[in-house]
Write an enzyme that holds these catalytic residues in place. Structure first.
Site, PDB file in Angstrom:
ATOM      1  N   ASP A 163      -5.216  -1.681 -16.479  1.00 25.22           N
ATOM      2  CA  ASP A 163      -6.430  -1.646 -15.661  1.00 25.22           C
ATOM      3  C   ASP A 163      -6.180  -0.844 -14.388  1.00 25.22           C
ATOM      4  O   ASP A 163      -5.331  -1.211 -13.573  1.00 25.22           O
ATOM      5  CB  ASP A 163      -6.819  -3.088 -15.276  1.00 25.22           C
ATOM      6  CG  ASP A 163      -8.071  -3.130 -14.437  1.00 25.22           C
ATOM      7  OD1 ASP A 163      -9.165  -3.020 -15.018  1.00 25.22           O
ATOM      8  OD2 ASP A 163      -7.969  -3.235 -13.193  1.00 25.22           O
ATOM      9  N   HIS A 182     -17.387  -0.202 -10.293  1.00 26.13           N
ATOM     10  CA  HIS A 182     -16.388  -1.026  -9.601  1.00 26.13           C
ATOM     11  C   HIS A 182     -17.019  -2.129  -8.743  1.00 26.13           C
ATOM     12  O   HIS A 182     -16.509  -3.242  -8.690  1.00 26.13           O
ATOM     13  CB  HIS A 182     -15.516  -0.126  -8.722  1.00 26.13           C
ATOM     14  CG  HIS A 182     -14.206  -0.735  -8.332  1.00 26.13           C
ATOM     15  ND1 HIS A 182     -13.072   0.009  -8.190  1.00 26.13           N
ATOM     16  CD2 HIS A 182     -13.838  -2.005  -8.057  1.00 26.13           C
ATOM     17  CE1 HIS A 182     -12.062  -0.790  -7.854  1.00 26.13           C
ATOM     18  NE2 HIS A 182     -12.510  -2.000  -7.765  1.00 26.13           N
ATOM     19  N   TYR A 197      -7.869   2.977  -6.685  1.00 24.60           N
ATOM     20  CA  TYR A 197      -6.461   2.601  -6.559  1.00 24.60           C
ATOM     21  C   TYR A 197      -5.551   3.800  -6.264  1.00 24.60           C
ATOM     22  O   TYR A 197      -4.378   3.619  -5.956  1.00 24.60           O
ATOM     23  CB  TYR A 197      -5.952   1.901  -7.831  1.00 24.60           C
ATOM     24  CG  TYR A 197      -6.665   0.636  -8.210  1.00 24.60           C
ATOM     25  CD1 TYR A 197      -7.593   0.040  -7.360  1.00 24.60           C
ATOM     26  CD2 TYR A 197      -6.425   0.028  -9.430  1.00 24.60           C
ATOM     27  CE1 TYR A 197      -8.264  -1.113  -7.726  1.00 24.60           C
ATOM     28  CE2 TYR A 197      -7.092  -1.135  -9.808  1.00 24.60           C
ATOM     29  CZ  TYR A 197      -8.016  -1.688  -8.942  1.00 24.60           C
ATOM     30  OH  TYR A 197      -8.675  -2.830  -9.324  1.00 24.60           O
ATOM     31  N   LYS A 233     -12.457   2.708 -13.253  1.00 26.39           N
ATOM     32  CA  LYS A 233     -13.704   2.269 -12.608  1.00 26.39           C
ATOM     33  C   LYS A 233     -14.219   3.356 -11.674  1.00 26.39           C
ATOM     34  O   LYS A 233     -13.422   4.035 -11.018  1.00 26.39           O
ATOM     35  CB  LYS A 233     -13.460   0.997 -11.776  1.00 26.39           C
ATOM     36  CG  LYS A 233     -12.607  -0.047 -12.475  1.00 26.39           C
ATOM     37  CD  LYS A 233     -12.464  -1.330 -11.681  1.00 26.39           C
ATOM     38  CE  LYS A 233     -11.420  -2.231 -12.316  1.00 26.39           C
ATOM     39  NZ  LYS A 233     -10.057  -1.997 -11.869  1.00 26.39           N
TER      40      LYS A 233
HETATM   41  P1  NDP Z   1      -2.668 -11.110  -9.019  1.00 22.62           P
HETATM   42  O1  NDP Z   1      -3.478 -12.363  -9.024  1.00 22.62           O
HETATM   43  O2  NDP Z   1      -2.317 -10.498 -10.314  1.00 22.62           O
HETATM   44  O3  NDP Z   1      -1.352 -11.435  -8.196  1.00 22.62           O
HETATM   45  C1  NDP Z   1      -0.359 -10.491  -7.992  1.00 22.62           C
HETATM   46  C2  NDP Z   1       0.724 -11.159  -7.173  1.00 22.62           C
HETATM   47  O4  NDP Z   1       1.344 -12.188  -7.960  1.00 22.62           O
HETATM   48  C3  NDP Z   1       1.813 -10.194  -6.777  1.00 22.62           C
HETATM   49  O5  NDP Z   1       2.191 -10.549  -5.461  1.00 22.62           O
HETATM   50  C4  NDP Z   1       2.940 -10.508  -7.769  1.00 22.62           C
HETATM   51  O6  NDP Z   1       4.217 -10.286  -7.187  1.00 22.62           O
HETATM   52  C5  NDP Z   1       2.746 -11.980  -7.986  1.00 22.62           C
HETATM   53  N1  NDP Z   1       3.228 -12.418  -9.297  1.00 22.62           N
HETATM   54  C6  NDP Z   1       2.937 -11.891 -10.515  1.00 22.62           C
HETATM   55  N2  NDP Z   1       3.557 -12.578 -11.500  1.00 22.62           N
HETATM   56  C7  NDP Z   1       4.246 -13.570 -10.895  1.00 22.62           C
HETATM   57  C8  NDP Z   1       5.097 -14.608 -11.379  1.00 22.62           C
HETATM   58  N3  NDP Z   1       5.311 -14.773 -12.690  1.00 22.62           N
HETATM   59  N4  NDP Z   1       5.678 -15.445 -10.465  1.00 22.62           N
HETATM   60  C9  NDP Z   1       5.435 -15.294  -9.149  1.00 22.62           C
HETATM   61  N5  NDP Z   1       4.661 -14.330  -8.631  1.00 22.62           N
HETATM   62  C10 NDP Z   1       4.055 -13.477  -9.492  1.00 22.62           C
HETATM   63  O7  NDP Z   1      -3.422 -10.082  -8.023  1.00 22.62           O
HETATM   64  P2  NDP Z   1      -4.040  -8.623  -8.097  1.00 22.62           P
HETATM   65  O8  NDP Z   1      -4.858  -8.508  -6.885  1.00 22.62           O
HETATM   66  O9  NDP Z   1      -3.030  -7.564  -8.314  1.00 22.62           O
HETATM   67  O10 NDP Z   1      -5.016  -8.667  -9.336  1.00 22.62           O
HETATM   68  C11 NDP Z   1      -4.622  -8.265 -10.614  1.00 22.62           C
HETATM   69  C12 NDP Z   1      -5.336  -6.995 -11.047  1.00 22.62           C
HETATM   70  O11 NDP Z   1      -6.758  -7.169 -11.084  1.00 22.62           O
HETATM   71  C13 NDP Z   1      -5.156  -5.806 -10.100  1.00 22.62           C
HETATM   72  O12 NDP Z   1      -3.871  -5.238 -10.177  1.00 22.62           O
HETATM   73  C14 NDP Z   1      -6.282  -4.909 -10.525  1.00 22.62           C
HETATM   74  O13 NDP Z   1      -5.940  -4.199 -11.715  1.00 22.62           O
HETATM   75  C15 NDP Z   1      -7.392  -5.929 -10.785  1.00 22.62           C
HETATM   76  N6  NDP Z   1      -8.258  -6.092  -9.594  1.00 22.62           N
HETATM   77  C16 NDP Z   1      -9.573  -5.725  -9.706  1.00 22.62           C
HETATM   78  C17 NDP Z   1     -10.440  -5.845  -8.634  1.00 22.62           C
HETATM   79  C18 NDP Z   1     -11.859  -5.427  -8.786  1.00 22.62           C
HETATM   80  O14 NDP Z   1     -12.569  -5.342  -7.780  1.00 22.62           O
HETATM   81  N7  NDP Z   1     -12.327  -5.153  -9.990  1.00 22.62           N
HETATM   82  C19 NDP Z   1      -9.991  -6.355  -7.333  1.00 22.62           C
HETATM   83  C20 NDP Z   1      -8.587  -6.733  -7.310  1.00 22.62           C
HETATM   84  C21 NDP Z   1      -7.782  -6.626  -8.411  1.00 22.62           C
HETATM   85  P3  NDP Z   1       5.191  -9.070  -7.607  1.00 22.62           P
HETATM   86  O15 NDP Z   1       4.320  -7.885  -7.932  1.00 22.62           O
HETATM   87  O16 NDP Z   1       6.017  -8.900  -6.373  1.00 22.62           O
HETATM   88  O17 NDP Z   1       5.996  -9.544  -8.790  1.00 22.62           O
END
Ligand code: NDP
Length: 273
Positions: free
Chosen positions: A45, A112, A50, A79
């Protein structure tokens, strides 16, 4: 492992879980996507906003050139951010995404955001979304996009869109996680057979400090991340977890086959988000 799929739209298959790429850039983005493909992720995604489509495209091309995956096996979403663009610009934005991603079609293309700030006066977003949607329908009919959808749309945004839409959005990608449950949007999408993708499935990291979620995870002998993803899947959502950490990218896939009971599903739904 093979990520299970759901069938949607015209019998197309979509992997139930995708890797989020928000805030992944350059070499790190390439590394994460290559590792994810090795582990079995097929659904990625991204978004113009981004600013990482080039890196995502480089990683996909490298993986395809190396024979790790074929284009048919991948499911790629981007998006459009549309606040300042005229109708003809949607196709330009789409073509730029394709070019940066080094692809000749997208699996899913989303509006988006329903109402970016410049479009809030006099409900200008309504007309704009109708125009953008029409352009996206045209791209779909030309076979350049396999499915079209929206993101962050609430019921009143969807109702306005459906007044002029020829196609119902295949997907609405919204913020959904344990403790973050947008009941009205969820119900509306279920009634209209619009698939729900869950962005921020870990509450963007906040879930990891939550003792109630930890208790459920302990009960099943799983991690917080795994039960959060299992909850999402059992609700029928398609979660998009993001991680840069190799062990987490791997362990997050281990969420299939966890059967949370009805009580724990409710606990997770209602934890403080
Ligand atoms: P997430 O809810 O996926 O959380 C990401 C965080 O969780 C990071 O800090 C990561 O740390 C941590 N994490 C991941 N796996 C673990 C684990 N097993 N144990 C502990 N910590 C963990 O947040 P996002 O905001 O990134 O959302 C996911 C995706 O959704 C985005 O990347 C994007 O593609 C989409 N999105 C879409 C939006 C929209 O408006 N349509 C808005 C926001 C997001 P680390 O990376 O350090 O491992």
């Amino acid at each position: 492992m093979t990520v299970p799929t759901v069938t949607f739209n015209d019998d197309r298959e979509m992997p139930q879980l995708g890797l989020g790429t928000y805030k992944l850039y350059d070499e790190e983005c390439i590394r994460v996507i290559r590792e994810a493909i090795d582990l079995g992720y097929r659904h990625f995604d991204t978004a113009t906003l981004y600013k990482n489509e080039e890196a995502v495209g480089t990683a996909l091309k490298q993986a395809m050139d190396a024979g790790d995956v074929t284009r048919d096996e991948l499911f790629i979403t981007s998006k459009v951010w549309h606040s300042h663009q005229g109708e003809h610009k949607v196709e330009e934005a789409f073509q730029q995404s394709l070019k940066d991603l080094q692809l000749d079609y997208l699996d899913l293309y989303l509006i988006h955001w329903p109402n970016p700030k410049p479009l809030r006066e006099n409900d200008a977003w309504k007309k704009r979304n109708a125009e953008v949607w029409r352009a996206m329908e045209d791209l779909y009919n030309l076979g350049k996009i396999r499915a079209i959808g929206v993101s962050n749309f609430l019921p009143h945004h969807l109702e306005a869109l459906l007044e002029t839409a020829r196609m119902t959005p295949a997907v609405n990608q919204i913020r959904l996680a344990p403790g973050v449950y947008q009941t009205e949007a969820v119900n509306f999408c279920r009634e209209h057979e619009i698939l729900l993708e869950a962005w921020g499935p870990f509450g963007q990291g906040e879930l990891f400090q939550n003792p109630a979620v930890q208790a459920v995870a302990d009960k099943y002998g799983k991690t917080i991340a795994q039960v959060a993803l299992a909850w999402s899947l059992q609700e029928g959502f398609l979660p998009l977890p993001k991680s840069v950490t190799p062990s987490r990218i791997a362990s997050n896939l281990d969420c299939f086959g966890i059967e949370l009971d009805a009580v724990d599903l409710e606990v997770l739904k209602n934890v403080s988000g």
